[in-house]
Scaffold this motif. Structure first.
Motif, mmCIF file in Angstrom:
data_model
loop_
_atom_site.group_PDB
_atom_site.id
_atom_site.type_symbol
_atom_site.label_atom_id
_atom_site.label_comp_id
_atom_site.label_asym_id
_atom_site.label_seq_id
_atom_site.Cartn_x
_atom_site.Cartn_y
_atom_site.Cartn_z
ATOM 1 N N LEU A 259 0.831 -1.188 0.000
ATOM 2 C CA LEU A 259 0.000 0.000 0.000
ATOM 3 C C LEU A 259 0.873 1.248 0.000
ATOM 4 O O LEU A 259 2.057 1.201 0.335
ATOM 5 N N THR A 260 0.262 2.361 -0.398
ATOM 6 C CA THR A 260 0.955 3.645 -0.411
ATOM 7 C C THR A 260 0.314 4.553 0.628
ATOM 8 O O THR A 260 -0.910 4.751 0.623
ATOM 9 N N LEU A 261 1.126 5.094 1.521
ATOM 10 C CA LEU A 261 0.636 5.967 2.578
ATOM 11 C C LEU A 261 0.360 7.368 2.030
ATOM 12 O O LEU A 261 0.782 7.701 0.916
ATOM 13 N N PRO A 262 -0.353 8.199 2.783
ATOM 14 C CA PRO A 262 -0.718 9.537 2.290
ATOM 15 C C PRO A 262 0.456 10.394 1.840
ATOM 16 O O PRO A 262 0.288 11.272 0.980
ATOM 17 N N ASP A 263 1.669 10.158 2.375
ATOM 18 C CA ASP A 263 2.832 10.970 1.997
ATOM 19 C C ASP A 263 3.589 10.389 0.810
ATOM 20 O O ASP A 263 4.606 10.944 0.393
ATOM 21 N N GLY A 264 3.120 9.261 0.274
ATOM 22 C CA GLY A 264 3.794 8.622 -0.846
ATOM 23 C C GLY A 264 4.717 7.491 -0.447
ATOM 24 O O GLY A 264 5.287 6.815 -1.311
ATOM 25 N N THR A 265 4.889 7.260 0.857
ATOM 26 C CA THR A 265 5.715 6.152 1.333
ATOM 27 C C THR A 265 5.085 4.817 0.939
ATOM 28 O O THR A 265 3.883 4.618 1.095
ATOM 29 N N SER A 266 5.914 3.903 0.430
ATOM 30 C CA SER A 266 5.439 2.572 0.035
ATOM 31 C C SER A 266 5.691 1.578 1.161
ATOM 32 O O SER A 266 6.772 1.570 1.755
ATOM 33 N N VAL A 267 4.689 0.747 1.456
ATOM 34 C CA VAL A 267 4.802 -0.246 2.523
ATOM 35 C C VAL A 267 4.356 -1.604 1.997
ATOM 36 O O VAL A 267 3.272 -1.725 1.401
ATOM 37 N N MET A 268 5.192 -2.611 2.198
ATOM 38 C CA MET A 268 4.822 -3.995 1.905
ATOM 39 C C MET A 268 4.588 -4.682 3.243
ATOM 40 O O MET A 268 5.489 -4.736 4.092
ATOM 41 N N LEU A 269 3.376 -5.197 3.471
ATOM 42 C CA LEU A 269 3.027 -5.828 4.740
ATOM 43 C C LEU A 269 2.966 -7.341 4.591
ATOM 44 O O LEU A 269 2.375 -7.853 3.638
ATOM 45 N N ASN A 270 3.569 -8.033 5.544
ATOM 46 C CA ASN A 270 3.580 -9.487 5.539
ATOM 47 C C ASN A 270 2.297 -10.037 6.156
ATOM 48 O O ASN A 270 1.512 -9.306 6.776
ATOM 49 N N SER A 271 2.111 -11.333 6.026
ATOM 50 C CA SER A 271 0.936 -12.026 6.555
ATOM 51 C C SER A 271 0.747 -11.766 8.044
ATOM 52 O O SER A 271 1.709 -11.634 8.800
ATOM 53 N N LYS A 272 -0.509 -11.663 8.478
ATOM 54 C CA LYS A 272 -0.870 -11.446 9.877
ATOM 55 C C LYS A 272 -0.254 -10.176 10.464
ATOM 56 O O LYS A 272 0.087 -10.133 11.645
ATOM 57 N N SER A 273 -0.101 -9.172 9.628
ATOM 58 C CA SER A 273 0.422 -7.892 10.091
ATOM 59 C C SER A 273 -0.685 -6.840 10.067
ATOM 60 O O SER A 273 -1.622 -6.922 9.271
ATOM 61 N N THR A 274 -0.571 -5.859 10.960
ATOM 62 C CA THR A 274 -1.533 -4.765 11.030
ATOM 63 C C THR A 274 -0.786 -3.443 11.097
ATOM 64 O O THR A 274 0.148 -3.292 11.879
ATOM 65 N N LEU A 275 -1.191 -2.501 10.264
ATOM 66 C CA LEU A 275 -0.589 -1.168 10.257
ATOM 67 C C LEU A 275 -1.673 -0.135 10.527
ATOM 68 O O LEU A 275 -2.726 -0.142 9.890
ATOM 69 N N PHE A 276 -1.411 0.737 11.498
ATOM 70 C CA PHE A 276 -2.298 1.854 11.792
ATOM 71 C C PHE A 276 -1.635 3.136 11.284
ATOM 72 O O PHE A 276 -0.469 3.395 11.599
ATOM 73 N N TYR A 277 -2.374 3.942 10.527
ATOM 74 C CA TYR A 277 -1.833 5.194 10.029
ATOM 75 C C TYR A 277 -2.985 6.182 9.804
ATOM 76 O O TYR A 277 -4.140 5.790 9.625
ATOM 77 N N PRO A 278 -2.691 7.500 9.818
ATOM 78 C CA PRO A 278 -3.752 8.500 9.660
ATOM 79 C C PRO A 278 -4.124 8.717 8.199
ATOM 80 O O PRO A 278 -3.350 8.393 7.292
ATOM 81 N N GLU A 279 -5.299 9.271 7.982
ATOM 82 C CA GLU A 279 -5.717 9.589 6.612
ATOM 83 C C GLU A 279 -4.795 10.620 5.985
ATOM 84 O O GLU A 279 -4.598 10.634 4.776
ATOM 85 N N SER A 280 -4.218 11.485 6.813
ATOM 86 C CA SER A 280 -3.252 12.471 6.334
ATOM 87 C C SER A 280 -2.279 12.787 7.462
ATOM 88 O O SER A 280 -2.637 12.725 8.638
ATOM 89 N N PHE A 281 -1.036 13.095 7.091
ATOM 90 C CA PHE A 281 -0.017 13.453 8.078
ATOM 91 C C PHE A 281 -0.038 14.968 8.266
ATOM 92 O O PHE A 281 0.417 15.718 7.396
ATOM 93 N N ASN A 282 -0.551 15.406 9.419
ATOM 94 C CA ASN A 282 -0.723 16.839 9.651
ATOM 95 C C ASN A 282 0.242 17.409 10.679
ATOM 96 O O ASN A 282 0.326 18.629 10.826
ATOM 97 N N GLY A 283 0.946 16.557 11.410
ATOM 98 C CA GLY A 283 1.794 17.035 12.489
ATOM 99 C C GLY A 283 3.239 17.231 12.086
ATOM 100 O O GLY A 283 3.597 17.279 10.903
ATOM 101 N N LYS A 284 4.097 17.309 13.112
ATOM 102 C CA LYS A 284 5.528 17.526 12.890
ATOM 103 C C LYS A 284 6.223 16.260 12.409
ATOM 104 O O LYS A 284 7.304 16.325 11.830
#
Length: 326
Positions: A126-151
């Protein structure tokens, strides 16, 4: 107020609600108002669930299930026992979500939290809101915001992920986990933080990352091809050179084990295949083994080789379980 809060939590744990309702419930739990009463009610319900009699043969599965929000409760013919562990699993998810929500709040997180969970035997990119690419392995969970607004650009990982970070010097990219975090500006690295494992691994492919651990008291800056392992129980760490190609073999669908105990091998196989391994821990020897299996190899083929190499174990694959005996 305490009884009211407990009733709300119990009601939520006993019913299946839409995702939108679940999100509202988690935000309600994370709200600072009556925070102590909420956490006390959750702790009380979790303790009560833990005091109930556990079905025979569930001990090893429970150990791997605890603190792993992506795993389903083990089934049982006794409905009241199943109900207890369904409640426990939901409460654990709620507690984990609250902790994750509050951790990200500290980094000026303000938009909605997205949860991406990868089922057994699957890999997802998947691609995160900032353009970072992430490949997630089986039985993995990633939490991330709809947009990166902070520092900072903070995400929370449970499991294993490979990150190709979009450069942004003004907003460091941070991968948070249990008792550790990895900070990068623009780089590629692999993080293995499955909650059923005692050790967390960070492997740098290119660029530079800062790994903080032991309640973020200790830290080390990795160079390419270096790997830092950190034991969450003993608080000890180890810095070593790594075979990066072996570390990221999972992205190619391959399985590589290097000096691994049988228990760790079986746990990894549960990530790769939709089977549960059933065995008693005292029946496994304490030796370590190294294996390399190509893509698309079947579980039957893997277990045949393992049994031949180990010598003192037998296996039977039936339905969705693999029974190990000696």
């Amino acid at each position: 107020m305490k009884n009211y809060i407990r009733q709300v939590i119990e009601l939520f744990s006993q019913n299946d609600y839409p995702v939108s309702v679940q999100k509202q419930f988690r935000h309600w739990l994370a709200d600072e108002e009556h925070k102590e009463e909420k956490m006390e009610a959750l702790a009380s319900l979790w303790e009560e669930a833990g005091q109930q009699r556990v079905p025979q043969g569930m001990q090893q599965s429970i150990r791997r299930m605890q603190q792993n929000i992506g795993m389903c409760p083990v089934s049982s013919q006794k409905k009241y026992i199943l109900r207890i562990w369904q409640v426990a699993s939901v409460l654990l998810l709620a507690v984990s979500s609250v902790s994750i929500y509050l951790l990200l709040e500290k980094d000026d997180f303000s938009s909605d939290l997205i949860e991406c969970h990868i089922p057994t035997a699957e890999i997802h990119e998947l691609t995160l809101p900032d353009g970072t690419s992430v490949m997630l392995n089986s039985k993995s969970t990633l939490f991330y915001p709809e947009s990166f607004n902070g520092k900072t650009r903070s995400v929370y990982l449970i499991g294993e992920g490979y990150f190709k970070v979009m450069p942004d010097k003004e907003h460091p990219f941070i991968v948070k986990g249990s008792d550790f975090q990895v900070t990068a500006l623009g780089t590629e690295f692999n993080v293995n933080t499955y909650s059923e494992n005692d050790e967390v691994y960070t492997t740098l492919v290119s660029g530079s990352v800062k790994v903080e651990y032991d309640n973020l008291i200790s830290s080390v800056i990795l160079k390419p091809n270096q790997q830092l392992s950190y034991n969450k129980l003993t608080k000890k760490s180890r810095l070593q050179q790594s075979q990066v190609d072996d570390v990221i073999a999972w992205q190619r669908g391959e399985l590589v084990f290097s000096d691994a105990h049988l228990e760790d091998i079986f746990t990894r196989l549960e990530h790769k295949y939709p089977y549960t391994f059933v065995y008693s821990f005292h029946s496994l020897n304490n030796n370590t083994y190294s294996f390399r299996f190509p893509k698309n190899v079947t579980l039957e083929e893997i277990m045949l080789i393992i049994s031949q190499v180990v010598g003192d174990i037998h296996y039977v694959i039936k339905d969705n379980k693999c029974y190990i005996t000696n």
